[in-house]
Design a protein around this motif. Sequence first.
Motif, mmCIF file in Angstrom:
data_model
loop_
_atom_site.group_PDB
_atom_site.id
_atom_site.type_symbol
_atom_site.label_atom_id
_atom_site.label_comp_id
_atom_site.label_asym_id
_atom_site.label_seq_id
_atom_site.Cartn_x
_atom_site.Cartn_y
_atom_site.Cartn_z
ATOM 1 N N GLU A 1 5.910 -37.204 2.513
ATOM 2 C CA GLU A 1 5.873 -37.895 3.808
ATOM 3 C C GLU A 1 5.851 -36.896 4.962
ATOM 4 O OE1 GLU A 1 9.018 -40.621 6.299
ATOM 5 O OE2 GLU A 1 8.723 -41.102 4.170
ATOM 6 N N LEU A 2 6.653 -35.845 4.854
ATOM 7 C CA LEU A 2 6.692 -34.832 5.911
ATOM 8 C C LEU A 2 5.398 -34.029 5.955
ATOM 9 C CD1 LEU A 2 10.377 -33.569 5.551
ATOM 10 C CD2 LEU A 2 9.453 -35.101 7.297
ATOM 11 N N GLN A 3 4.810 -33.765 4.786
ATOM 12 C CA GLN A 3 3.536 -33.049 4.749
ATOM 13 C C GLN A 3 2.440 -33.868 5.434
ATOM 14 O OE1 GLN A 3 3.061 -29.718 3.274
ATOM 15 N NE2 GLN A 3 1.409 -30.062 4.757
ATOM 16 N N GLN A 4 2.451 -35.173 5.211
ATOM 17 C CA GLN A 4 1.479 -36.044 5.875
ATOM 18 C C GLN A 4 1.694 -36.036 7.392
ATOM 19 O OE1 GLN A 4 1.923 -39.864 4.011
ATOM 20 N NE2 GLN A 4 0.907 -39.239 2.108
ATOM 21 N N LEU A 5 2.955 -36.032 7.816
ATOM 22 C CA LEU A 5 3.257 -35.983 9.248
ATOM 23 C C LEU A 5 2.713 -34.696 9.865
ATOM 24 C CD1 LEU A 5 4.719 -37.091 11.770
ATOM 25 C CD2 LEU A 5 6.792 -35.916 10.956
ATOM 26 N N ILE A 6 2.898 -33.584 9.187
ATOM 27 C CA ILE A 6 2.402 -32.292 9.676
ATOM 28 C C ILE A 6 0.886 -32.331 9.833
ATOM 29 C CG2 ILE A 6 2.144 -29.847 9.058
ATOM 30 C CD1 ILE A 6 4.905 -30.136 7.624
ATOM 31 N N GLN A 7 0.232 -32.950 8.881
ATOM 32 C CA GLN A 7 -1.233 -33.058 8.948
ATOM 33 C C GLN A 7 -1.672 -33.976 10.088
ATOM 34 O OE1 GLN A 7 -2.080 -34.369 4.967
ATOM 35 N NE2 GLN A 7 -1.951 -32.308 4.089
ATOM 36 N N GLN A 8 -0.963 -35.087 10.256
ATOM 37 C CA GLN A 8 -1.298 -36.031 11.324
ATOM 38 C C GLN A 8 -1.142 -35.397 12.707
ATOM 39 O OE1 GLN A 8 1.280 -39.362 10.629
ATOM 40 N NE2 GLN A 8 0.255 -39.949 8.707
ATOM 41 N N LEU A 9 -0.132 -34.545 12.839
ATOM 42 C CA LEU A 9 0.133 -33.885 14.121
ATOM 43 C C LEU A 9 -0.742 -32.652 14.333
ATOM 44 C CD1 LEU A 9 4.045 -34.171 14.124
ATOM 45 C CD2 LEU A 9 2.449 -35.508 15.509
ATOM 46 N N LYS A 10 -1.549 -32.336 13.304
ATOM 47 C CA LYS A 10 -2.486 -31.197 13.379
ATOM 48 C C LYS A 10 -1.767 -29.866 13.642
ATOM 49 C CE LYS A 10 -6.510 -33.889 14.906
ATOM 50 N NZ LYS A 10 -5.933 -35.208 14.579
ATOM 51 N N ILE A 11 -0.687 -29.667 12.885
ATOM 52 C CA ILE A 11 0.069 -28.414 13.042
ATOM 53 C C ILE A 11 0.250 -27.726 11.690
ATOM 54 C CG2 ILE A 11 1.260 -28.950 15.210
ATOM 55 C CD1 ILE A 11 3.633 -29.958 13.538
ATOM 56 N N THR A 12 -0.673 -27.928 10.774
ATOM 57 C CA THR A 12 -0.566 -27.285 9.459
ATOM 58 C C THR A 12 -0.621 -25.766 9.563
ATOM 59 O OG1 THR A 12 -2.956 -27.545 9.173
ATOM 60 C CG2 THR A 12 -1.552 -29.245 8.201
ATOM 61 N N HIS A 13 -1.187 -25.248 10.634
ATOM 62 C CA HIS A 13 -1.264 -23.793 10.830
ATOM 63 C C HIS A 13 0.032 -23.224 11.399
ATOM 64 C CE1 HIS A 13 -2.212 -25.692 14.618
ATOM 65 N NE2 HIS A 13 -2.148 -24.529 15.258
ATOM 66 N N LEU A 14 0.963 -24.119 11.789
ATOM 67 C CA LEU A 14 2.220 -23.676 12.400
ATOM 68 C C LEU A 14 3.446 -23.980 11.533
ATOM 69 C CD1 LEU A 14 1.696 -24.900 16.087
ATOM 70 C CD2 LEU A 14 1.190 -22.645 15.138
ATOM 71 N N VAL A 15 3.371 -25.055 10.745
ATOM 72 C CA VAL A 15 4.552 -25.535 10.016
ATOM 73 C C VAL A 15 4.326 -25.392 8.510
ATOM 74 C CG1 VAL A 15 6.101 -27.481 9.614
ATOM 75 C CG2 VAL A 15 5.036 -27.169 11.870
ATOM 76 N N ASN A 16 5.305 -24.795 7.835
ATOM 77 C CA ASN A 16 5.201 -24.542 6.398
ATOM 78 C C ASN A 16 6.373 -25.181 5.658
ATOM 79 O OD1 ASN A 16 2.956 -22.593 6.794
ATOM 80 N ND2 ASN A 16 4.566 -21.349 7.729
ATOM 81 N N LEU A 17 6.063 -26.065 4.698
ATOM 82 C CA LEU A 17 7.086 -26.581 3.792
ATOM 83 C C LEU A 17 7.142 -25.637 2.595
ATOM 84 C CD1 LEU A 17 6.369 -30.442 3.795
ATOM 85 C CD2 LEU A 17 8.108 -29.193 5.085
ATOM 86 N N LEU A 18 8.182 -24.818 2.545
ATOM 87 C CA LEU A 18 8.233 -23.731 1.569
ATOM 88 C C LEU A 18 8.835 -24.124 0.229
ATOM 89 C CD1 LEU A 18 9.397 -20.841 3.944
ATOM 90 C CD2 LEU A 18 7.062 -21.492 3.309
ATOM 91 N N GLY A 19 9.455 -25.305 0.136
ATOM 92 C CA GLY A 19 10.102 -25.703 -1.112
ATOM 93 C C GLY A 19 11.410 -24.949 -1.324
ATOM 94 N N TRP A 20 11.973 -25.113 -2.531
ATOM 95 C CA TRP A 20 13.229 -24.437 -2.844
ATOM 96 C C TRP A 20 13.021 -22.929 -2.953
ATOM 97 C CZ3 TRP A 20 17.416 -26.738 -1.803
ATOM 98 C CH2 TRP A 20 17.604 -28.102 -2.063
ATOM 99 N N LYS A 21 13.977 -22.180 -2.457
ATOM 100 C CA LYS A 21 13.968 -20.731 -2.589
ATOM 101 C C LYS A 21 15.335 -20.286 -3.108
ATOM 102 C CE LYS A 21 9.845 -20.231 -0.824
ATOM 103 N NZ LYS A 21 8.723 -19.711 -1.642
ATOM 104 N N ASN A 22 15.341 -19.148 -3.806
ATOM 105 C CA ASN A 22 16.634 -18.631 -4.244
ATOM 106 C C ASN A 22 17.351 -17.963 -3.070
ATOM 107 O OD1 ASN A 22 15.701 -15.898 -4.008
ATOM 108 N ND2 ASN A 22 14.822 -16.007 -6.068
ATOM 109 N N GLU A 23 18.582 -17.561 -3.310
ATOM 110 C CA GLU A 23 19.410 -17.040 -2.223
ATOM 111 C C GLU A 23 18.782 -15.818 -1.560
ATOM 112 O OE1 GLU A 23 24.142 -16.681 -1.777
ATOM 113 O OE2 GLU A 23 23.295 -15.288 -3.244
ATOM 114 N N ARG A 24 18.237 -14.926 -2.353
ATOM 115 C CA ARG A 24 17.619 -13.718 -1.795
ATOM 116 C C ARG A 24 16.434 -14.070 -0.917
ATOM 117 N NH1 ARG A 24 13.260 -11.213 -2.837
ATOM 118 N NH2 ARG A 24 12.884 -12.427 -4.730
ATOM 119 N N GLU A 25 15.616 -15.011 -1.375
ATOM 120 C CA GLU A 25 14.437 -15.417 -0.603
ATOM 121 C C GLU A 25 14.832 -16.106 0.703
ATOM 122 O OE1 GLU A 25 11.216 -16.290 -4.185
ATOM 123 O OE2 GLU A 25 12.803 -17.761 -3.755
#
Length: 428
Positions: free
Chosen positions: A268-292
């Motif tokens: 749903e959030l990815q679709q919102l990012i696309q609708q707002l035309k900000i895919t070049h600015l906003v990144n959904l990175l998913g889960w990362k480990n503590e170091r990342e």
Amino acid sequence: MKVAFIVSEFPVLSETFVLNQIIGLIERGHEVDIYADQLGDRSKIHPVVERYRLLERTYYLPPVPKNLLLRVLKGLSLLIVNGYKDPLLVPRSLNIFKYGKQALSLWLLYTAIPTFKKSYDIIHCQFGTQSFRGMAFRNINAPRAKLITTFRGHDISKHIQQHGEHVYKKLFETGDFFLANCEFFRNRVIKLGCDEKKVIVHRSGLNCDKFIFSHRCLPADGRVRIATTGRLVEKKGIEYSIRAVAKLALFNPNIEYNIIGDGPLREELQQLIQQLKITHLVNLLGWKNEREIMEILNNAHLFIAPSVTAKDGNQDAPVNVLKEAMAMGLPVISTYHGGIPELVEDGVSGFLVSERDVDALAEKLGYLIEHPEIWTEMGRAGRAYVEAHYDLNKLNDQLVAIYRQVLTTDLDTGQQHSPLQTVRHRYS
């Protein structure tokens, strides 16, 4: 001391506050066992789980089905298994004359451990929702132990909305002591009927040494990196920070917004990012480990945690990701929500805005971007506050002191100083 932690799931990557307490107790020479309803995701395990071999200390209890018919049917197999292993256990767990509703609802049967030979000084329920298991565990397995329950968030917000204000009535009558992770939730616990002498604030801490403070300054290319860490669920309010970034980008496109985490709202959030035309600015990175995560935060300039009260009533305490960001020197933007104002001082370590206020979020982000000269001062204020109030070592020492005081004080007769007075005096 011998301590039993009662949790819903173990291990859980996002519940570092539980791990921090377990490790803190072990390092201080105490014995800790973990009792869980279900096994967590073994593919995503915090390193300390393996380092301290915590799975060897973990026992899994059969989950109690919500459907009563299913509970009875599965209970029949438990009757057979437990009756074979421990013939006296079944009659005890079904003794409605002694245990009343706990026996009638089969909670004791699902919690009883055949030929149980362990002893505990403390049974500590993590979240009020686990107190029902904790009460049953004490009654059927360890009747001499003291029962302590920590309220942390959804258990004192969403759970109350779903089950009513009397859901913890029996717990407040029989529990020995209670903790809340912020003043906001302590006040709510008291309002629900808990004796105010039996509940204190015990915050969730972090090891500040792991989070290296650094001064934030505007990079040479002028590109400001904003970060958010959290599950992609409604109460984290990430929809509103995405909309705020889209609004801000109309005037200042030289920004980058990195969102760390995963959850049911990802698509749903990815679709919102696309609708707002900000895919070049906003990144959904998913889960990362503590170091990342720490690497991303170290390269960020600003942090945003736009928490909101969810439709089901779910609310946050001062979230750990905010503490971590502040410890690393990041100016933060968050909301007047739950216990967050107890962590973030508006205008000092960051800014607070009303929930779901996209315009205010965009305005404060824009102000910080236009005034990088205040980043260092805000970062220092945030780091100092976290060190003073959320230091993990101090809080683990305090937890041990609470346990000892509960074991040596009769709260009903008032003999000795109450834990409330002693602990507050010692750590104020």
